[in-house]
Scaffold this active site. Structure first.
Site, PDB file in Angstrom:
ATOM      1  N   ASP A 182       0.845  -1.188   0.000  1.00 51.84           N
ATOM      2  CA  ASP A 182       0.000   0.000   0.000  1.00 51.84           C
ATOM      3  C   ASP A 182       0.882   1.240   0.000  1.00 51.84           C
ATOM      4  OD1 ASP A 182      -1.814   2.024   0.463  1.00 51.84           O
ATOM      5  OD2 ASP A 182      -2.174   1.471   2.571  1.00 51.84           O
TER       6      ASP A 182
ATOM      7  N   ASP B  48      -1.982  -1.139  -3.803  1.00 54.58           N
ATOM      8  CA  ASP B  48      -2.294  -0.416  -5.034  1.00 54.58           C
ATOM      9  C   ASP B  48      -1.208  -0.604  -6.092  1.00 54.58           C
ATOM     10  OD1 ASP B  48      -0.282   1.213  -3.882  1.00 54.58           O
ATOM     11  OD2 ASP B  48      -1.822   2.337  -2.783  1.00 54.58           O
TER      12      ASP B  48
ATOM     13  N   HIS C 271      -5.580 -17.203  -4.848  1.00 56.09           N
ATOM     14  CA  HIS C 271      -6.330 -16.349  -3.921  1.00 56.09           C
ATOM     15  C   HIS C 271      -7.668 -16.950  -3.503  1.00 56.09           C
ATOM     16  CE1 HIS C 271      -7.899 -15.777  -7.880  1.00 56.09           C
ATOM     17  NE2 HIS C 271      -8.937 -15.132  -7.393  1.00 56.09           N
ATOM     18  N   ASP C 272      -8.011 -18.126  -4.016  1.00 53.14           N
ATOM     19  CA  ASP C 272      -9.301 -18.741  -3.682  1.00 53.14           C
ATOM     20  C   ASP C 272      -9.184 -19.879  -2.673  1.00 53.14           C
ATOM     21  OD1 ASP C 272     -10.806 -17.145  -5.403  1.00 53.14           O
ATOM     22  OD2 ASP C 272     -10.501 -18.496  -7.099  1.00 53.14           O
TER      23      ASP C 272
ATOM     24  N   GLU D  32      -8.462 -20.055 -16.018  1.00 54.06           N
ATOM     25  CA  GLU D  32      -8.858 -20.707 -14.776  1.00 54.06           C
ATOM     26  C   GLU D  32      -9.852 -21.801 -15.146  1.00 54.06           C
ATOM     27  OE1 GLU D  32     -11.094 -20.145 -10.528  1.00 54.06           O
ATOM     28  OE2 GLU D  32     -11.776 -19.106 -12.318  1.00 54.06           O
TER      29      GLU D  32
ATOM     30  N   ASN E 259      -0.136   4.440  -0.613  1.00 50.68           N
ATOM     31  CA  ASN E 259      -0.736   5.723  -0.207  1.00 50.68           C
ATOM     32  C   ASN E 259      -1.385   5.700   1.173  1.00 50.68           C
ATOM     33  OD1 ASN E 259      -3.044   4.289  -0.667  1.00 50.68           O
ATOM     34  ND2 ASN E 259      -3.876   5.647  -2.253  1.00 50.68           N
TER      35      ASN E 259
ATOM     36  N   ASP F 277      -3.878   4.075   2.548  1.00 51.91           N
ATOM     37  CA  ASP F 277      -5.321   3.938   2.803  1.00 51.91           C
ATOM     38  C   ASP F 277      -5.697   2.527   3.262  1.00 51.91           C
ATOM     39  OD1 ASP F 277      -5.049   2.498   0.480  1.00 51.91           O
ATOM     40  OD2 ASP F 277      -6.564   3.599  -0.657  1.00 51.91           O
TER      41      ASP F 277
ATOM     42  N   ASP G 288     -10.708 -15.589 -16.142  1.00 52.75           N
ATOM     43  CA  ASP G 288     -11.465 -16.047 -14.988  1.00 52.75           C
ATOM     44  C   ASP G 288     -12.594 -16.991 -15.420  1.00 52.75           C
ATOM     45  OD1 ASP G 288     -12.060 -15.606 -12.084  1.00 52.75           O
ATOM     46  OD2 ASP G 288     -13.966 -14.873 -12.872  1.00 52.75           O
TER      47      ASP G 288
ATOM     48  N   ASP H 253      -5.956  -9.774 -15.134  1.00 57.12           N
ATOM     49  CA  ASP H 253      -7.033 -10.727 -14.899  1.00 57.12           C
ATOM     50  C   ASP H 253      -8.210 -10.284 -15.758  1.00 57.12           C
ATOM     51  OD1 ASP H 253      -8.695 -12.694 -13.580  1.00 57.12           O
ATOM     52  OD2 ASP H 253      -7.352 -12.496 -11.868  1.00 57.12           O
TER      53      ASP H 253
HETATM   54  O1  TEU Z   1     -13.183 -18.347  -9.311  1.00 55.15           O
HETATM   55  C1  TEU Z   1     -14.089 -19.289  -9.786  1.00 55.15           C
HETATM   56  C2  TEU Z   1     -14.050 -20.526  -8.966  1.00 55.15           C
HETATM   57  O2  TEU Z   1     -14.077 -21.603  -9.476  1.00 55.15           O
HETATM   58  C3  TEU Z   1     -13.847 -20.344  -7.505  1.00 55.15           C
HETATM   59  O3  TEU Z   1     -14.614 -19.273  -7.162  1.00 55.15           O
HETATM   60  C4  TEU Z   1     -14.230 -21.467  -6.632  1.00 55.15           C
HETATM   61  O4  TEU Z   1     -15.428 -22.050  -7.028  1.00 55.15           O
HETATM   62  C5  TEU Z   1     -14.393 -20.984  -5.210  1.00 55.15           C
HETATM   63  O5  TEU Z   1     -13.447 -20.001  -4.939  1.00 55.15           O
HETATM   64  C6  TEU Z   1     -14.234 -22.110  -4.239  1.00 55.15           C
HETATM   65  O6  TEU Z   1     -14.010 -21.600  -2.971  1.00 55.15           O
HETATM   66  C7  TEU Z   1     -12.957 -17.165  -9.974  1.00 55.15           C
HETATM   67  C8  TEU Z   1     -12.021 -16.286  -9.168  1.00 55.15           C
HETATM   68  O7  TEU Z   1     -10.774 -16.911  -9.022  1.00 55.15           O
HETATM   69  C9  TEU Z   1     -12.662 -15.950  -7.861  1.00 55.15           C
HETATM   70  O8  TEU Z   1     -11.812 -15.186  -7.041  1.00 55.15           O
HETATM   71  C10 TEU Z   1     -13.926 -15.184  -8.167  1.00 55.15           C
HETATM   72  O9  TEU Z   1     -14.601 -14.911  -6.972  1.00 55.15           O
HETATM   73  C11 TEU Z   1     -14.844 -15.964  -9.116  1.00 55.15           C
HETATM   74  O10 TEU Z   1     -14.155 -16.465 -10.237  1.00 55.15           O
HETATM   75  C12 TEU Z   1     -15.922 -15.082  -9.654  1.00 55.15           C
HETATM   76  O11 TEU Z   1     -15.383 -14.173 -10.561  1.00 55.15           O
END
Ligand code: TEU
Length: 537
Positions: free
Chosen positions: A25, A33, A330-331, A265, A27, A29, A203, A102
């Site tokens: 970050d 960023d 990140h998921d 993805e 700035n 906040d 995505d 993305d």
């Molecule tokens: O993720 C799609 C997806 O398959 C995942 O969301 C998964 O089903 C879920 O995270 C299980 O916990 C993509 C992105 O990576 C995710 O961050 C987004 O929230 C989602 O698409 C919607 O755009």
């Protein structure tokens, strides 16, 4: 980008994923960023990565933290300005680092002007840009569910129809059967290609096209059953054949430019993951450049399991295509939380580093993986992720793997001078970049060494791959290119193990996580507990 003889950046380089809210970050906040990423380019270049995939930074009302875009051509003010983006791009390119954006085009935000127009009337010229359907006797048109909970159909009282959404109701799905949608989205993609962006992470690819007859899904039992979403087989709302047409069109668009790429993805959490991901590589040259097989990410820990994942994946990838390797995003919970907690955690993390960076395929690193970041603790009050808010305490959401990057042992882990949007993980005092940079024996230095080894040894970045041995505790393989042959052996057990290899030729140690010196001779394959060893014959 840096394509030289035999080196294609997205095949042979290392890609680093940044979740921009949490990286740095600049700035104050509390939210990371674009100028923050620019400030850290020297660090990324020191680490040696070839490309950054940056999670969405386009304008968004942030119902899903950027995965709900309301203007594909603009940068959201929380991340900076268009100029900030250009500065980042130029700074990265100066250092030979590519930038991957993305691209969230399965759906838009419900506040995208296209959707606002689409929902304004049944006769709107953009009505058919989204998926609208009459109800069946006051009920939704079919049994489709949203991946983020509830029905995939949202009633719109004003126009008396339902619209379809695969995720949140604030993320209406675009109608990819409509050529006007293709033209508009492709225009937005060209905008970024013309600005010099090197590639895209696509995505939610498997959801792009839905059944044109809107048939209900049959019953089933999926990975997270009895979550209602997993109580059906997603035959009609996922992986429809027409999705490949969209990818082929996209590929033709990218092929008009120099060395651009797209990685999809291609989500699946089942033994079919490798096959499904590979199917989106098409012939190997006409659809995605790279796809994600998440089998390793969903696997249990162990040599045997990991070997099976790799074998399946390499078997599925078409001859003309190229695999990718990924352990984090990140998921999902961080690999450190999944596999490396408790005793021998760092040793286990080193094994994962070696696996990621020596197997065949483009490695994707997730920010913080290189220092062994663990999931953060996020209390109910601190939850940001809509999934966590909805499903607490059964599913606590994805925030724990999105906590701020741990730069220092100082306040807020050196991430921000404000109040971070998510709390920093407790481990930051011991686990941070500053501390590990000073310690040549750290995990960070181990990653850096591996990244540079890939550049020094073509066998690692480009070479062929052959599994060696069947040992239940040791995952071993040969990587070979030209006259160079390396043997990689990873001991996943807490005991000392001797590998039995009928074709082992004694050689020199190239790298060991157990303290052997490079250049020393390895005449037997006796491995220390959790040792990662690379030997050159
Ligand atoms: O993720 C799609 C997806 O398959 C995942 O969301 C998964 O089903 C879920 O995270 C299980 O916990 C993509 C992105 O990576 C995710 O961050 C987004 O929230 C989602 O698409 C919607 O755009």
């Amino acid at each position: 980008m840096r394509d030289t003889d035999g080196f294609t950046w997205w095949k042979h380089g290392v890609i680093y994923q940044i979740y921009p809210r949490s990286f740095y970050d600049a700035n104050g906040d509390g939210v990371g960023d674009l100028p923050g990423i620019t400030e850290k380019l020297d660090y990324l270049s020191w680490l040696g990565v070839d490309a950054l995939w940056i999670s969405p930074v386009n304008t968004s009302p942030m119902f899903d933290f950027g995965y709900d875009i309301s203007d594909y051509r603009a940068i959201d003010p929380v991340f900076g300005t268009q100029e900030d983006f250009d500065r980042l791009l130029a700074g990265a390119h100066r250092r030979g680092i590519a930038i991957i954006m993305d691209l969230v085009i399965n759906h838009t935000s419900h506040l995208h002007p296209w959707f606002i127009e689409s929902r304004s009337s049944r006769h709107s010229p953009k009505r058919d840009w989204y998926i609208w359907h009459d109800g069946k006797k006051r009920k939704p048109p079919n049994n489709w569910m949203a991946a983020f909970g509830g029905r995939a159909w949202e009633w719109d009282g004003a126009t008396g129809q339902y619209y379809q959404h695969s995720f949140l109701k604030e993320q209406p799905d675009l109608n990819w059967r409509n050529p006007a949608v293709r033209d508009a989205v492709f225009g937005d993609i060209r905008y970024w290609l013309d600005r010099g962006v090197d590639g895209f992470r696509l995505d939610a690819v498997i959801w792009f096209v839905k059944d044109d007859r809107f048939r209900s899904n049959p019953c089933g039992w999926g990975p997270n059953a009895p979550r209602p979403y997993d109580l059906q087989k997603h035959v009609y709302d996922q992986n429809r054949p027409e999705t490949h047409d969209v990818l082929r069109d996209l590929r033709r668009l990218l092929d008009k430019y120099d060395s651009r790429m797209m990685v999809g993805e291609t989500y699946e959490n089942s033994p079919r993951g490798a096959k499904i991901a590979a199917s989106y590589l098409g012939t190997g040259t006409d659809e995605l450049h790279l796809a994600f097989d998440f089998s390793l990410l969903f696997s249990k820990y162990g040599a045997r399991r990991f070997r099976q994942c790799l074998a399946r994946w390499y078997e599925a990838v078409p001859e003309a295509a190229w695999p990718s390797i990924v352990l984090n995003n990140h998921d999902q919970p961080r690999s450190f939380a999944r596999w490396c907690r408790g005793r021998h955690g760092t040793e286990r993390a080193r094994l994962l580093a070696a696996l990621l960076l020596t197997a065949r395929g483009t490695p994707f690193l997730y920010y913080g993986e290189e220092i062994g970041m663990d999931n953060g603790a996020v209390s109910r009050r601190q939850i940001q992720d809509p999934l966590g808010k909805k499903y607490w305490p059964f599913h606590r959401g994805r925030d724990p793997s999105r906590t701020p990057m741990q730069w220092t042992s100082g306040p807020n882990a050196g991430f921000s001078e404000g109040v971070p949007w998510l709390p920093v993980a407790a481990s930051y005092r011991e686990v941070n970049v500053e501390g590990q940079m000073k310690d040549p024996g750290s995990l960070l230095h181990f990653y850096r060494r591996l990244v540079s080894l890939r550049r020094e040894r073509a066998a690692l970045s480009r070479g062929s791959f052959r599994l060696a041995g069947e040992d239940p505790d040791i995952l071993a393989f040969y990587r070979e290119e030209g006259s160079g042959r390396l043997l990689v052996a990873l001991n996943f057990s807490r005991g000392r193990r001797t590998m039995k290899l009928h074709d082992f030729i004694p050689g020199k140690v190239v790298l060991s996580s157990a303290g052997r010196k490079a250049g020393d001779f390895a005449c037997t394959m006796e491995l220390e507990p959790y040792e990662a060893l690379i030997v050159e014959e």
